[in-house]
Design an enzyme around this catalytic site. Structure first.
Site, PDB file in Angstrom:
ATOM      1  N   LYS A  31       0.622  -1.479  -0.202  1.00 44.63           N
ATOM      2  CA  LYS A  31      -0.145  -0.392   0.435  1.00 44.63           C
ATOM      3  C   LYS A  31       1.256   1.466  -0.337  1.00 44.63           C
ATOM      4  CE  LYS A  31      -2.165   1.886   3.718  1.00 44.63           C
ATOM      5  NZ  LYS A  31      -2.403   3.572   3.609  1.00 44.63           N
ATOM      6  N   ASP A  58      -3.119   4.207  -1.839  1.00 41.03           N
ATOM      7  CA  ASP A  58      -4.746   4.783  -0.723  1.00 41.03           C
ATOM      8  C   ASP A  58      -4.592   6.030  -0.514  1.00 41.03           C
ATOM      9  OD1 ASP A  58      -5.834   4.975   1.632  1.00 41.03           O
ATOM     10  OD2 ASP A  58      -4.061   4.758   2.626  1.00 41.03           O
ATOM     11  N   LYS A  60      -7.302   7.892  -0.582  1.00 37.02           N
ATOM     12  CA  LYS A  60      -8.183   8.546   0.347  1.00 37.02           C
ATOM     13  C   LYS A  60      -9.188  10.157  -0.499  1.00 37.02           C
ATOM     14  CE  LYS A  60      -6.950   6.914   4.949  1.00 37.02           C
ATOM     15  NZ  LYS A  60      -5.475   6.745   4.318  1.00 37.02           N
ATOM     16  N   THR A 123     -10.374   4.500  10.959  1.00 32.68           N
ATOM     17  CA  THR A 123      -9.674   3.492  12.545  1.00 32.68           C
ATOM     18  C   THR A 123      -9.005   4.503  13.499  1.00 32.68           C
ATOM     19  OG1 THR A 123      -7.860   2.383  11.157  1.00 32.68           O
ATOM     20  CG2 THR A 123      -9.949   1.175  11.050  1.00 32.68           C
ATOM     21  N   ARG A 214       2.827   0.446  11.141  1.00 30.74           N
ATOM     22  CA  ARG A 214       3.864   0.245  11.949  1.00 30.74           C
ATOM     23  C   ARG A 214       4.296  -1.442  12.708  1.00 30.74           C
ATOM     24  NH1 ARG A 214       0.723   4.943  13.867  1.00 30.74           N
ATOM     25  NH2 ARG A 214      -0.148   4.271  13.650  1.00 30.74           N
TER      26      ARG A 214
HETATM   27  O1  C5P Z   1       0.730   1.829  10.921  1.00 31.65           O
HETATM   28  P1  C5P Z   1      -0.795   1.351  10.759  1.00 31.65           P
HETATM   29  O2  C5P Z   1      -0.906  -0.221  11.214  1.00 31.65           O
HETATM   30  O3  C5P Z   1      -1.593   1.885  12.187  1.00 31.65           O
HETATM   31  O4  C5P Z   1      -1.204   1.789   9.148  1.00 31.65           O
HETATM   32  C1  C5P Z   1      -2.256   1.359   8.770  1.00 31.65           C
HETATM   33  C2  C5P Z   1      -2.466   2.178   7.804  1.00 31.65           C
HETATM   34  O5  C5P Z   1      -3.291   2.241   7.358  1.00 31.65           O
HETATM   35  C3  C5P Z   1      -1.567   3.815   7.383  1.00 31.65           C
HETATM   36  O6  C5P Z   1      -1.052   4.072   6.026  1.00 31.65           O
HETATM   37  C4  C5P Z   1      -3.182   4.959   7.065  1.00 31.65           C
HETATM   38  O7  C5P Z   1      -2.992   5.155   6.027  1.00 31.65           O
HETATM   39  C5  C5P Z   1      -4.016   3.374   6.349  1.00 31.65           C
HETATM   40  N1  C5P Z   1      -5.838   4.027   6.771  1.00 31.65           N
HETATM   41  C6  C5P Z   1      -6.049   4.153   7.870  1.00 31.65           C
HETATM   42  N2  C5P Z   1      -7.027   3.407   8.084  1.00 31.65           N
HETATM   43  C7  C5P Z   1      -8.327   4.111   6.438  1.00 31.65           C
HETATM   44  C8  C5P Z   1      -7.285   4.247   5.771  1.00 31.65           C
HETATM   45  C9  C5P Z   1      -6.305   3.289   5.445  1.00 31.65           C
HETATM   46  O8  C5P Z   1      -5.769   3.597   8.951  1.00 31.65           O
HETATM   47  N3  C5P Z   1      -9.691   4.151   7.627  1.00 31.65           N
END
Ligand code: C5P
Length: 240
Positions: A31, A58, A60, A123, A214
């Site tokens: 992604k 992604d 958005k 989220t 992460r």
């Molecule tokens: O580091 P982490 O596991 O929290 O990363 C989650 C990824 O998913 C990030 O790149 C964030 O931008 C993306 N994301 C998110 N919530 C959404 C859509 C995308 O956390 N609704």
């Protein structure tokens, strides 16, 4: 089968390329988000082409329909399997994104258009945060309402917390897919994520894809961390 998507959330093009190469044998989708799209779009696309990667852009997207359509045209290329827009952009905007994906795919001679997913409620937001922006009630209720709208607009599915997947599948049907960020292996830091679920529970809840950033990117051995999550997903799907 729940598939892993790794979020390449890295500020530097070279480091992102190195990580993408290290992750390639794991077989996850990759992604690219704001860091890559705004910071080093040319380089990250070259990396994906070189690897023949399966890509989730992604982006958005959330703007007037014409602008979203233009962005879709610019972002689609072979290898891009998923692109997302915000459901808050409304049904006409989502429909424009889906139509642009189909048209651009044809122009480029690609066989399958990228799936357009709609982000419902991030989220990182809980019901209290939604109150602040005037959206009262439970986050899950807003998510289900937006999922129904996204389905009507022709989207392939939604981005949501795994917590909401059972209700979305009931409301929108089993083939309407779910991409779930906010995934944390037991014991990892939540950071800014609030509606959090473990990989194991995400499978049990019926998520089609889990997004992990992460916990993989910041691990001492990212490929090993990604493999461990793939194994956790598989162990639930195919118990011994
Ligand atoms: O580091 P982490 O596991 O929290 O990363 C989650 C990824 O998913 C990030 O790149 C964030 O931008 C993306 N994301 C998110 N919530 C959404 C859509 C995308 O956390 N609704």
């Amino acid at each position: 089968m729940t598939e892993l998507i790794v979020a390449l959330d890295i500020a530097d093009a070279q480091a992102a390329s190195n990580l993408a190469h290290r992750l390639a044998p794991v077989g996850a989708l990759l992604k690219v988000g704001y860091e890559g799209l705004y910071g080093y779009p040319v380089e990250i696309r070259a990396t994906f082409r070189e690897l023949g990667a399966r890509v989730f852009v992604d982006a958005k997207l959330c703007d007037i329909p014409r602008t979203v359509e233009a962005a879709m045209r610019a972002l689609i290329e072979p290898g891009v399997e998923i692109i997302d827009v915000h459901a808050f952009g409304g049904a006409t905007m989502m429909r424009a994104a889906v139509a642009a994906a189909a048209r651009r795919t044809e122009e480029l001679g690609m066989t399958v258009p990228p799936k357009v997913f709609a982000v419902t409620v991030l989220t990182s937001l809980a019901s209290e945060d939604l109150d602040d922006i005037g959206l009262h009630g439970q986050a899950a209720d807003h998510v289900v309402r937006l999922a129904l709208l996204a389905r009507t607009a022709g989207c392939a599915g939604v981005v949501c917390s795994a917590l909401e997947v059972p209700r979305i599948k009931t409301a929108c049907g089993p083939d309407f897919q779910t991409i779930c960020p906010g995934i944390r292996p037991a014991g990892s830091a939540h950071g800014d994520q609030k509606r959090v679920v473990t990989p194991h529970d995400a499978v049990e809840l019926g998520a089609d894809f889990v997004v992990v950033g992460r916990p993989i990117v910041q691990a001492p051995d990212p490929a090993a961390a990604a493999r461990a999550i793939v194994e956790e997903l598989r162990a639930v799907t195919e118990p011994r």
